[in-house]
Design a protein around this motif. Structure first.
Motif, PDB file in Angstrom:
ATOM      1  N   GLU A 169      35.181  46.149  36.840  1.00  0.00           N
ATOM      2  CA  GLU A 169      34.821  46.485  38.220  1.00  0.00           C
ATOM      3  C   GLU A 169      33.729  47.555  38.252  1.00  0.00           C
ATOM      4  OE1 GLU A 169      37.367  47.290  42.260  1.00  0.00           O
ATOM      5  OE2 GLU A 169      37.928  48.444  40.480  1.00  0.00           O
ATOM      6  N   LEU A 216      46.537  41.674  39.755  1.00  0.00           N
ATOM      7  CA  LEU A 216      45.284  41.665  40.514  1.00  0.00           C
ATOM      8  C   LEU A 216      45.443  42.248  41.907  1.00  0.00           C
ATOM      9  CD1 LEU A 216      44.056  38.152  39.383  1.00  0.00           C
ATOM     10  CD2 LEU A 216      42.939  40.332  38.872  1.00  0.00           C
ATOM     11  N   ALA A 217      46.681  42.322  42.411  1.00  0.00           N
ATOM     12  CA  ALA A 217      46.911  42.895  43.738  1.00  0.00           C
ATOM     13  C   ALA A 217      46.462  44.349  43.805  1.00  0.00           C
ATOM     14  CB  ALA A 217      48.389  42.778  44.104  1.00  0.00           C
ATOM     15  N   GLU A 218      46.414  45.001  42.648  1.00  0.00           N
ATOM     16  CA  GLU A 218      45.980  46.396  42.595  1.00  0.00           C
ATOM     17  C   GLU A 218      44.454  46.519  42.583  1.00  0.00           C
ATOM     18  OE1 GLU A 218      47.875  48.407  39.324  1.00  0.00           O
ATOM     19  OE2 GLU A 218      49.582  47.041  39.393  1.00  0.00           O
ATOM     20  N   PHE A 219      43.758  45.380  42.450  1.00  0.00           N
ATOM     21  CA  PHE A 219      42.298  45.403  42.339  1.00  0.00           C
ATOM     22  C   PHE A 219      41.701  44.395  43.320  1.00  0.00           C
ATOM     23  CE2 PHE A 219      43.980  46.902  38.347  1.00  0.00           C
ATOM     24  CZ  PHE A 219      43.148  47.956  37.999  1.00  0.00           C
ATOM     25  N   PRO A 220      41.572  44.773  44.592  1.00  0.00           N
ATOM     26  CA  PRO A 220      41.081  43.827  45.608  1.00  0.00           C
ATOM     27  C   PRO A 220      39.667  43.322  45.363  1.00  0.00           C
ATOM     28  CG  PRO A 220      41.220  46.081  46.467  1.00  0.00           C
ATOM     29  CD  PRO A 220      41.927  46.082  45.156  1.00  0.00           C
ATOM     30  N   ALA A 221      38.902  44.008  44.506  1.00  0.00           N
ATOM     31  CA  ALA A 221      37.524  43.564  44.234  1.00  0.00           C
ATOM     32  C   ALA A 221      37.495  42.193  43.576  1.00  0.00           C
ATOM     33  CB  ALA A 221      36.804  44.580  43.348  1.00  0.00           C
ATOM     34  N   SER A 252      39.518  39.700  44.408  1.00  0.00           N
ATOM     35  CA  SER A 252      40.097  38.708  45.316  1.00  0.00           C
ATOM     36  C   SER A 252      39.184  37.496  45.461  1.00  0.00           C
ATOM     37  CB  SER A 252      40.332  39.330  46.698  1.00  0.00           C
ATOM     38  OG  SER A 252      40.848  38.386  47.594  1.00  0.00           O
ATOM     39  N   ASP A 306      48.965  37.490  39.497  1.00  0.00           N
ATOM     40  CA  ASP A 306      48.734  37.871  40.900  1.00  0.00           C
ATOM     41  C   ASP A 306      49.161  39.305  41.152  1.00  0.00           C
ATOM     42  OD1 ASP A 306      47.787  35.337  41.367  1.00  0.00           O
ATOM     43  OD2 ASP A 306      49.645  34.585  42.256  1.00  0.00           O
TER      44      ASP A 306
END
Length: 280
Positions: A181, A239-244, A246, A236
């Motif tokens: 990121e 990745l919920a902790e990293f909205p970038a 999505s 999932d």
């Protein structure tokens, strides 16, 4: 990933093209980092035992150092004109990986960049012996580059393995996502995430030998679906902790050494971000 302030570039003095310098310069400009162009000469021709007198050895070393200094300065000059702060250094040490690691430990860069190449039919491997040592021993981030230009909009992909026993709290996966990121943001590129789902080892361990020879069974299919659902949930949740990421995360089926290169081609990935941990 901490701030990217210092980048060490391992320059190969035996070749003209230096993709590692081009990519490191792009990173330096994006993050305002300092570059150090570094040559470690491990050539056997400069072994002290090959010279009849110490004075002759020292003279040969100084001549080679001057040649390397000139090569590094020719690479540094245009970068300095672009406003990049560039230092240079030359070291003579054998084996090569030991010299590079010593330099890394002394200078403590945030990133090390080095070129790597495919080899011929006799040595069909992506990495050299030096590369493998660096993967194991390099304390900071290590970028191994191939002689292919990055696109104008760089695309990076974090290759994750959620739920792996060697990374129980998923610390490494989170570091990979954060690094990807951060790099994508600095390079004004795009970040993706991928996880390769390979149920074969688990299925083989619980499936009777007779059913393996008979081919896939209904039970096997149910087991694979159950395993895939578990991996998807773990993927999932991470990745919920990293909205970038999505909308740019993929769980794909296959064997990682085959599935990841295919994924790179399908999505135009410039940089694959991987973790190096102990594996069986």
């Amino acid at each position: 990933m901490d701030a990217l302030r210092r980048i060490l570039v391992v320059v190969d003095p035996t070749v003209t093209a230096q993709p590692c310098v081009v990519k490191a310069a792009r990173l330096a400009e994006a993050f305002g980092a300092e570059l150090e162009l570094f040559i470690c000469d491990s050539s056997a021709e400069l072994s002290a035992g090959r010279f009849p007198a110490a004075e002759m050895y020292e003279l040969a070393v100084e001549r080679q150092r001057a040649s390397h200094d000139g090569q590094l300065e020719s690479l540094a000059a245009p970068l300095r004109q672009r406003g990049v702060k560039v230092a240079t250094d030359v070291l003579f040490q054998d084996p090569l990986h030991a010299g590079i690691v010593d330099k890394i430990r002394a200078q403590r860069p945030d990133l090390v960049v080095k070129d790597t190449h495919y080899h011929g039919a006799v040595r069909r491997a992506l990495f050299t012996n030096t590369d493998w040592h660096l993967i194991r021993q390099c304390p900071p981030l290590l970028l191994l580059t191939k002689p292919v230009d990055w696109r104008s909009e760089v695309t990076l992909a974090a290759a994750l393995d959620p739920g792996h026993a060697d990374d129980k709290p998923a610390v490494l996966d989170r570091e990979l996502l954060a690094c990807t990121e951060r790099l994508a943001l600095g390079l004004r590129g795009q970040a993706r995430a991928v996880h390769v789902f390979n149920p074969a080892p688990v299925v083989a361990s619980v499936t009777p030998a007779a059913s393996i020879y008979a081919g896939p069974t209904y039970v096997d299919a149910e087991l694979v679906k159950s395993l895939r659902d578990i991996h998807q949930k773990e993927f999932d949740a991470l990745l919920a902790e990293f909205p970038a990421f999505s909308g740019r995360a993929d769980l794909i089926d296959g064997v990682p050494p085959e599935a990841l290169p295919s994924y790179v081609l399908a999505h135009g990935i410039d940089v694959m971000v991987l973790g190096a941990v102990a594996r069986s």
